[in-house]
Scaffold this motif. Structure first.
Motif, PDB file in Angstrom:
ATOM      1  N   ALA A  48     126.673 -37.646  41.341  1.00 55.54           N
ATOM      2  CA  ALA A  48     125.119 -37.695  41.622  1.00 55.54           C
ATOM      3  C   ALA A  48     125.176 -38.139  42.393  1.00 55.54           C
ATOM      4  CB  ALA A  48     124.842 -38.766  40.848  1.00 55.54           C
ATOM      5  N   GLY A  49     125.788 -38.253  43.539  1.00 55.49           N
ATOM      6  CA  GLY A  49     125.565 -37.940  45.468  1.00 55.49           C
ATOM      7  C   GLY A  49     125.816 -39.544  46.302  1.00 55.49           C
ATOM      8  N   LEU A  50     126.223 -40.062  45.271  1.00 53.15           N
ATOM      9  CA  LEU A  50     126.140 -42.566  45.531  1.00 53.15           C
ATOM     10  C   LEU A  50     127.901 -41.817  46.262  1.00 53.15           C
ATOM     11  CD1 LEU A  50     125.910 -43.697  42.074  1.00 53.15           C
ATOM     12  CD2 LEU A  50     124.364 -43.489  44.093  1.00 53.15           C
ATOM     13  N   GLU A  51     128.612 -40.983  46.202  1.00 54.82           N
ATOM     14  CA  GLU A  51     129.464 -41.286  47.220  1.00 54.82           C
ATOM     15  C   GLU A  51     129.420 -40.329  48.330  1.00 54.82           C
ATOM     16  OE1 GLU A  51     132.057 -43.405  46.524  1.00 54.82           O
ATOM     17  OE2 GLU A  51     131.736 -43.813  44.839  1.00 54.82           O
ATOM     18  N   ARG A  52     129.046 -41.314  49.833  1.00 58.77           N
ATOM     19  CA  ARG A  52     128.584 -40.492  50.740  1.00 58.77           C
ATOM     20  C   ARG A  52     130.048 -39.848  51.270  1.00 58.77           C
ATOM     21  NH1 ARG A  52     126.922 -38.528  53.723  1.00 58.77           N
ATOM     22  NH2 ARG A  52     124.802 -38.283  54.683  1.00 58.77           N
ATOM     23  N   GLY A  53     131.213 -40.673  51.026  1.00 61.59           N
ATOM     24  CA  GLY A  53     132.767 -40.030  51.461  1.00 61.59           C
ATOM     25  C   GLY A  53     132.980 -38.157  50.682  1.00 61.59           C
ATOM     26  N   ALA A  54     131.992 -37.419  49.799  1.00 66.63           N
ATOM     27  CA  ALA A  54     132.285 -36.953  49.532  1.00 66.63           C
ATOM     28  C   ALA A  54     132.361 -35.530  49.805  1.00 66.63           C
ATOM     29  CB  ALA A  54     131.533 -36.163  47.965  1.00 66.63           C
ATOM     30  N   ALA A  55     133.663 -34.731  49.846  1.00 60.74           N
ATOM     31  CA  ALA A  55     133.499 -33.158  50.574  1.00 60.74           C
ATOM     32  C   ALA A  55     133.498 -32.388  49.815  1.00 60.74           C
ATOM     33  CB  ALA A  55     134.259 -33.279  51.815  1.00 60.74           C
ATOM     34  N   GLY A  56     133.337 -30.987  49.934  1.00 61.57           N
ATOM     35  CA  GLY A  56     133.261 -29.836  49.533  1.00 61.57           C
ATOM     36  C   GLY A  56     132.156 -28.983  49.542  1.00 61.57           C
ATOM     37  N   SER A  57     131.587 -28.799  47.607  1.00 60.56           N
ATOM     38  CA  SER A  57     130.516 -28.038  48.284  1.00 60.56           C
ATOM     39  C   SER A  57     130.209 -28.640  46.559  1.00 60.56           C
ATOM     40  CB  SER A  57     130.661 -26.757  47.636  1.00 60.56           C
ATOM     41  OG  SER A  57     131.167 -25.916  46.967  1.00 60.56           O
ATOM     42  N   GLY A  80     117.994 -36.049  42.206  1.00 58.08           N
ATOM     43  CA  GLY A  80     118.033 -36.829  40.685  1.00 58.08           C
ATOM     44  C   GLY A  80     118.902 -35.795  39.375  1.00 58.08           C
ATOM     45  N   ALA A  81     120.335 -36.082  39.847  1.00 53.33           N
ATOM     46  CA  ALA A  81     121.224 -36.184  37.712  1.00 53.33           C
ATOM     47  C   ALA A  81     121.139 -37.243  37.651  1.00 53.33           C
ATOM     48  CB  ALA A  81     122.799 -36.262  39.811  1.00 53.33           C
ATOM     49  N   GLY A  82     120.907 -37.137  36.520  1.00 53.77           N
ATOM     50  CA  GLY A  82     120.494 -38.109  35.775  1.00 53.77           C
ATOM     51  C   GLY A  82     121.973 -39.490  35.155  1.00 53.77           C
ATOM     52  N   LEU A  83     122.045 -40.377  35.986  1.00 53.85           N
ATOM     53  CA  LEU A  83     123.522 -41.200  35.723  1.00 53.85           C
ATOM     54  C   LEU A  83     123.349 -42.191  35.254  1.00 53.85           C
ATOM     55  CD1 LEU A  83     126.080 -41.057  36.132  1.00 53.85           C
ATOM     56  CD2 LEU A  83     125.759 -41.993  38.609  1.00 53.85           C
ATOM     57  N   VAL A  84     123.972 -42.239  34.017  1.00 53.05           N
ATOM     58  CA  VAL A  84     123.694 -43.327  33.084  1.00 53.05           C
ATOM     59  C   VAL A  84     125.129 -44.334  33.240  1.00 53.05           C
ATOM     60  CG1 VAL A  84     123.798 -43.970  30.296  1.00 53.05           C
ATOM     61  CG2 VAL A  84     122.661 -41.779  31.154  1.00 53.05           C
ATOM     62  N   PHE A  85     124.693 -45.051  33.770  1.00 57.25           N
ATOM     63  CA  PHE A  85     125.963 -46.398  34.574  1.00 57.25           C
ATOM     64  C   PHE A  85     126.402 -47.104  33.047  1.00 57.25           C
ATOM     65  CE2 PHE A  85     125.776 -45.867  38.970  1.00 57.25           C
ATOM     66  CZ  PHE A  85     124.323 -45.238  38.852  1.00 57.25           C
ATOM     67  N   ALA A 149     116.833 -42.596  31.919  1.00 56.89           N
ATOM     68  CA  ALA A 149     118.108 -41.498  32.823  1.00 56.89           C
ATOM     69  C   ALA A 149     116.659 -39.771  32.523  1.00 56.89           C
ATOM     70  CB  ALA A 149     119.299 -40.730  32.323  1.00 56.89           C
ATOM     71  N   LEU A 150     116.924 -39.944  31.041  1.00 58.25           N
ATOM     72  CA  LEU A 150     116.231 -38.172  29.842  1.00 58.25           C
ATOM     73  C   LEU A 150     114.294 -38.124  31.040  1.00 58.25           C
ATOM     74  CD1 LEU A 150     116.701 -38.483  26.930  1.00 58.25           C
ATOM     75  CD2 LEU A 150     117.863 -36.895  28.604  1.00 58.25           C
ATOM     76  N   LEU A 151     113.562 -39.403  30.552  1.00 58.88           N
ATOM     77  CA  LEU A 151     112.388 -39.186  31.730  1.00 58.88           C
ATOM     78  C   LEU A 151     112.451 -39.006  32.502  1.00 58.88           C
ATOM     79  CD1 LEU A 151     111.460 -42.008  29.267  1.00 58.88           C
ATOM     80  CD2 LEU A 151     110.087 -40.443  29.241  1.00 58.88           C
ATOM     81  N   ALA A 152     113.300 -38.674  33.390  1.00 64.54           N
ATOM     82  CA  ALA A 152     113.729 -38.635  34.974  1.00 64.54           C
ATOM     83  C   ALA A 152     113.443 -37.218  35.299  1.00 64.54           C
ATOM     84  CB  ALA A 152     114.434 -39.580  36.346  1.00 64.54           C
ATOM     85  N   SER A 153     113.319 -36.705  33.678  1.00 68.12           N
ATOM     86  CA  SER A 153     113.576 -34.674  34.116  1.00 68.12           C
ATOM     87  C   SER A 153     114.749 -34.414  34.803  1.00 68.12           C
ATOM     88  CB  SER A 153     112.603 -34.191  34.343  1.00 68.12           C
ATOM     89  OG  SER A 153     111.670 -34.114  33.513  1.00 68.12           O
ATOM     90  N   PRO A 154     116.333 -34.853  34.663  1.00 70.27           N
ATOM     91  CA  PRO A 154     117.354 -34.516  35.229  1.00 70.27           C
ATOM     92  C   PRO A 154     117.488 -33.452  35.247  1.00 70.27           C
ATOM     93  CG  PRO A 154     117.863 -35.898  33.852  1.00 70.27           C
ATOM     94  CD  PRO A 154     116.357 -35.461  33.540  1.00 70.27           C
ATOM     95  N   SER A 155     118.142 -32.825  36.709  1.00 73.61           N
ATOM     96  CA  SER A 155     118.606 -31.709  35.659  1.00 73.61           C
ATOM     97  C   SER A 155     120.180 -31.057  35.535  1.00 73.61           C
ATOM     98  CB  SER A 155     118.960 -30.471  37.638  1.00 73.61           C
ATOM     99  OG  SER A 155     118.882 -31.519  38.363  1.00 73.61           O
ATOM    100  N   ILE A 156     120.992 -32.037  35.781  1.00 72.59           N
ATOM    101  CA  ILE A 156     121.813 -32.586  34.909  1.00 72.59           C
ATOM    102  C   ILE A 156     122.311 -34.464  33.924  1.00 72.59           C
ATOM    103  CG2 ILE A 156     123.073 -31.618  35.819  1.00 72.59           C
ATOM    104  CD1 ILE A 156     124.708 -33.600  37.481  1.00 72.59           C
ATOM    105  N   LEU A 157     122.732 -34.556  32.973  1.00 74.47           N
ATOM    106  CA  LEU A 157     122.545 -35.604  32.508  1.00 74.47           C
ATOM    107  C   LEU A 157     124.484 -35.918  32.331  1.00 74.47           C
ATOM    108  CD1 LEU A 157     120.912 -37.939  31.329  1.00 74.47           C
ATOM    109  CD2 LEU A 157     121.444 -37.106  29.147  1.00 74.47           C
TER     110      LEU A 157
END
Lengths: 358, 234, 272
Positions: A48-57, A80-85, A149-157
């Motif tokens: 989802a992009g919430l970990e700034r320290g993530a490396a790779g691709s 826009g990754a639909g993350l349901v916490f 999360a679905l209403l945001a039209s995510p590309s992954i859920l």
């Protein structure tokens, strides 16, 4: 089926290192399982992009979300990754409808036929629209969060333990809702759970994590029947098989389901011939005989070969059997296993007392 | 301007000063409170140092604060040198100088409730909003501000009231210029010092009455607002 | 477990000796206090309410009074207006040294003054002063020609120095021109502060503030001729509710004597 997401991730934190490479297909549920602390939630957060320290691709639909080599890191609001916490995280100052509207207003292009009322209907929260987050139960909040999360039209859920905190009945309901969603949506879904048997009901593929590393990746039928993975150790150990309804006997309601492990006869008067169906076969429902002899109430007797055997400390034995093109599991007492002389290579008859159909 | 009595002038000036100072202090305090709430756990030392410096006006008597501001704003003081080099002259005896002094004095009062509100909201809803495609500005305007509105109102009221009642600092750097720096608190003081008791009473009563009414409405707004939120734009 | 025996005779250990000495001192102190308590109690100090701008000379005069055997004196300083209100509300002052005439006259008018004790004890001199040696000329022409931004005065509503300053501006015919540049300090002390900090380039201050050791402080000054304004008369008066009228009158008499006058002059005031 095409590949929707390709990822190779590395996340280092105090005392923990997550390293995982995997792919997700454009439809269907991929389960992410592993014990607590194995990195499942962290992996979702990286996606989802919430970990700034993530490396790779991470590449989604060919577009780079993360590419450390080229210095690319897309902020979460651009992915826009639909993350349901796990804790739902509904906005306290808005009612349920407001929460859903928040997502809908920011969706790039709303999917056709998926307006707020429809989605609320799928998740069975239409009657809660005027309530405030503090006035609904945990399970209801969870469903609202999924709808949002679905209403945001995510590309992954991405679903982080969507069943946690629910009682058995609600769990069942929720799994049904999620399974129908998976069918309905052309969306890769990742479903995190520490309960392996839960995902057997709904996932097509699975990624098994252990201490931050990928232990196994593959089709659910394969993974559920392996003795070295979490599934086999659980009380509810079961194998998931992809089946198809061949026909239904109108006189007594017995349906013939064709699976890679063989044909199974199951009481299912409502089954639709030709329909694809998931068959979950619990290890505790499989007993072993050395030959198909005396008449018995058990309809399904499959010719199988013992592949391997594992004894536990509680006097029980788990057997992995090859049947047809697939593998199944059987849990019996060690005493019986010894008495019948069950070792690898032994040909037996697997008697399946009952199966669950989804 | 001369159509208004000096006391009316003082009232209007005070309201203007309070409004301008409150707006500015809220604008300044919000990002600072945000930063403090975010850094508090990860960098407690740095956050505490910043908080302590900003909060100094709380512990200094206003006249002391005003006195040092007077020296700083003078031509040989740090602030004075800065303003004269920018061609702005010195800040003492100006409305702008009072605004700056008021902002400094009320900053700690505004910082505390805002910081608490931001910390109370926590990262959770913000992360959720980010995954719902809300940009950082969007998250702030449409999530943080609405969710923390009571805190903003409370902080604003506190700042406004503080500036209206500010006396010690204004006394030291104001110069009592009608229409510029002669605010109500100073006008009251002048009346008392000049034995003009009835004027003093009239002015005090006006100020009290106005403040009570304003506070009532503001607090009522703050109490009612969360319940109206349901019908607001998400 | 048995506690160790306390030392019965003084041992050379530091702790034991220290405690013994403390106890002896305590005993002696108690004896001394009780001795003095039985003797005549000393007279209570005379309380003076003094205008802030006069505090330094007041302290010297009080010290001189005490050394002449007049008895102890206690000084409380403040703004004349505040002190006045306090006295009206019953604050226990014996003598009031104001910065103007109005306050003591008002006390008399209300019947709160000690009969026949009001008199002018000092006359202040006005000075146009700047910290900068180039601003003020010897005749105050800078008021007509100067390009300064701020001119500080004490608030004319209640401060006689401020009223006098306005009168000077009127007599020079520049009041209208300078109206916008005037900043008012709440007291002559604050007016001085404005000028001393440089925020006001120049201002009307009291001579006593910028006159030390027989000459002006560094800067530039114009000693304003007294005919340009009403005299800045500072009155003193005994407080009617005083418990020590004789001591009050004695102090007021001392205030008019030679010694007090000499102190006044040294601080830049003159006798009426």
């Amino acid at each position: 089926m095409s590949t929707a997401l390709v990822a190779s991730l590395r996340l280092a934190r105090a005392g923990f290192l997550l390293e995982a490479a995997f792919e997700l297909e454009s439809r269907g549920v991929t389960a992410l399982v592993g014990p607590s602390g194995s990195g499942k939630t962290s992996l979702l957060r990286c996606l989802a992009g919430l970990e700034r320290g993530a490396a790779g691709s991470i590449h989604v639909g060919g577009e780079p979300w993360l590419d450390s080599a080229r210095g690319i890191f897309l902020a979460p609001h651009r992915r826009g990754a639909g993350l349901v916490f796990q804790d739902s995280r509904l906005f306290p100052h808005l009612d349920v409808r407001g929460n859903l509207e928040f997502a809908r207003r920011r969706a790039p292009i709303p999917a056709p036929g998926a307006n707020l009322e429809d989605v609320a209907g799928w998740l069975q929260v239409a009657h809660l629209l005027e309530r405030r987050p503090g006035e609904i139960s945990g399970g209801e909040a969870r469903r609202v969060a999924i709808a949002r999360a679905l209403l945001a039209s995510p590309s992954i859920l991405l679903l982080d333990e969507p069943l946690s905190g629910l009682d058995e009945e609600r769990k069942s309901e929720m799994l049904q809702v999620l399974a129908s969603l998976a069918e309905r949506l052309a969306l890769p879904m990742v479903y995190v759970s520490h309960s392996a048997s839960e995902v057997a009901r709904i996932a097509a593929r699975a990624i098994v994590l252990r201490e931050g590393k990928v232990q196994a990746v593959g089709e659910i039928a394969d993974l559920t029947s392996r003795l070295d993975l979490p599934w086999a150790r659980e009380e509810g150990a079961a194998v998931a098989l992809a089946g198809q309804v061949v026909d239904v006997d109108r006189s007594d309601g017995i349906a013939r389901i064709r699976t890679p492990a063989g044909d199974l006869l199951v009481p299912a008067p409502d089954a639709v011939p030709g329909r694809a169906i998931r068959v979950v076969l619990s290890a505790r429902d499989v007993s072993i005989a050395l030959e198909a002899g005396n008449p018995s109430s058990i309809l399904n007797r499959l010719a199988a070969t013992v592949l391997s055997r594992e004894d536990d400390e509680r006097g029980r034995t788990m057997l992995q059997l090859a049947s047809g093109q697939a593998r199944i599991l059987a849990r019996i007492t060690r005493r019986s296993a010894d008495a019948l002389g069950l070792v690898a290579g032994r040909e037996v008859v697997a008697q399946v007392k009952s199966v669950a159909l989804f | 301007m001369s159509a208004l009595s000096p006391d009316h002038q003082a009232i209007l000036l005070t309201l203007e000063l309070a409004a301008v100072s409150t707006a500015i202090v809220l604008l300044l305090a919000t990002p600072l409170a945000w930063w403090l709430a975010a850094r508090h756990e990860r960098q407690p030392t740095l956050a505490s140092i910043v908080a302590a410096i900003v909060s100094l006006p709380l512990v200094l008597p206003p006249t002391v604060l005003g006195f040092y501001l007077l020296l700083l704003m003078g031509p040989s003081g740090a602030i004075g040198r800065l303003t004269t080099s920018m061609g702005l002259g010195t800040l003492a005896f100006t409305f702008e100088g009072l605004v700056i002094a008021s902002v400094l004095a009320t900053l700690p009062f505004v910082l505390a409730p805002l910081q608490a509100a931001f910390a109370g909201l926590g990262e959770g809803p913000l992360e959720a909003a980010a995954t719902l495609r809300a940009s950082p500005l969007d998250r702030f305007l449409r999530l943080v501000v609405p969710a923390c509105t009571p805190a903003f109102i409370g902080a604003g009221v506190l700042a406004f009231a503080h500036v209206v009642g500010e006396f010690g600092i204004v006394l030291m750097i104001g110069g009592s210029i009608p229409g510029q720096t002669r605010v109500v608190s100073v006008a009251l003081y002048d009346h008392v010092q000049g034995f003009e008791m009835s004027e003093a009473h009239a002015l005090a009563a006006t100020l009290l009455g106005f403040s009570a009414v304003a506070l009532f409405f503001l607090y009522r707004l703050g109490m009612v607002m969360p319940y109206r939120a349901a019908s607001r734009r998400p | 477990m048995r506690w160790p025996e306390p030392p019965t005779d003084p041992s050379p250990s530091g702790r034991g000796v220290g405690v013994r000495v403390l106890r002896q001192i305590l005993a002696l102190t108690i004896a001394a206090l009780s001795a003095t308590a039985t003797a005549n109690p000393p007279p209570p100090p005379l309380r003076l309410a003094v205008a802030a701008n006069f505090s330094a000379p007041a302290r010297e005069i009080a010290a001189a009074f005490e050394s002449q055997g007049g008895g102890k004196v206690e000084i409380v300083t403040g703004a004349t207006g505040n002190l006045f209100v306090q006295i009206v509300e019953g604050a226990p002052f014996d003598v009031f040294l104001a910065a103007d005439r109005r306050a003591p006259e008002a006390l008399e008018a209300r019947g709160l003054a000690l009969a026949g004790t009001r008199f002018t004890y000092a006359v202040g001199r006005l000075v146009l002063w700047s910290k900068d040696p180039d601003w003020v000329d010897a005749h105050g022409e800078v008021l007509r020609t100067g390009t300064f931004h701020h001119l500080a005065i004490a608030n004319p509503i209640f401060a006689p120095y401020g009223r006098a300053a306005l009168q000077v501006l009127d007599s020079k015919g520049v009041r209208g021109k300078l109206e916008e540049r005037i900043v008012r300090g709440e007291s002559i002390a604050q007016a001085y502060e404005f000028v001393a900090s440089g925020n006001a380039e120049l201002g009307f201050v009291a001579l006593s503030q910028v006159w030390h050791d027989g000459h002006f402080d560094p800067g530039s000054a114009w000693l304003v001729p007294e005919h340009l304004h009403e005299p800045i008369e500072q009155d003193a008066v005994g407080v009617g509710a005083t418990k020590h009228p004789e001591a009050a009158r004695a102090f007021l008499a001392f205030l008019q004597g030679e010694k007090a006058q000499a102190i006044l002059a040294a601080h830049g005031y003159r006798a009426p």
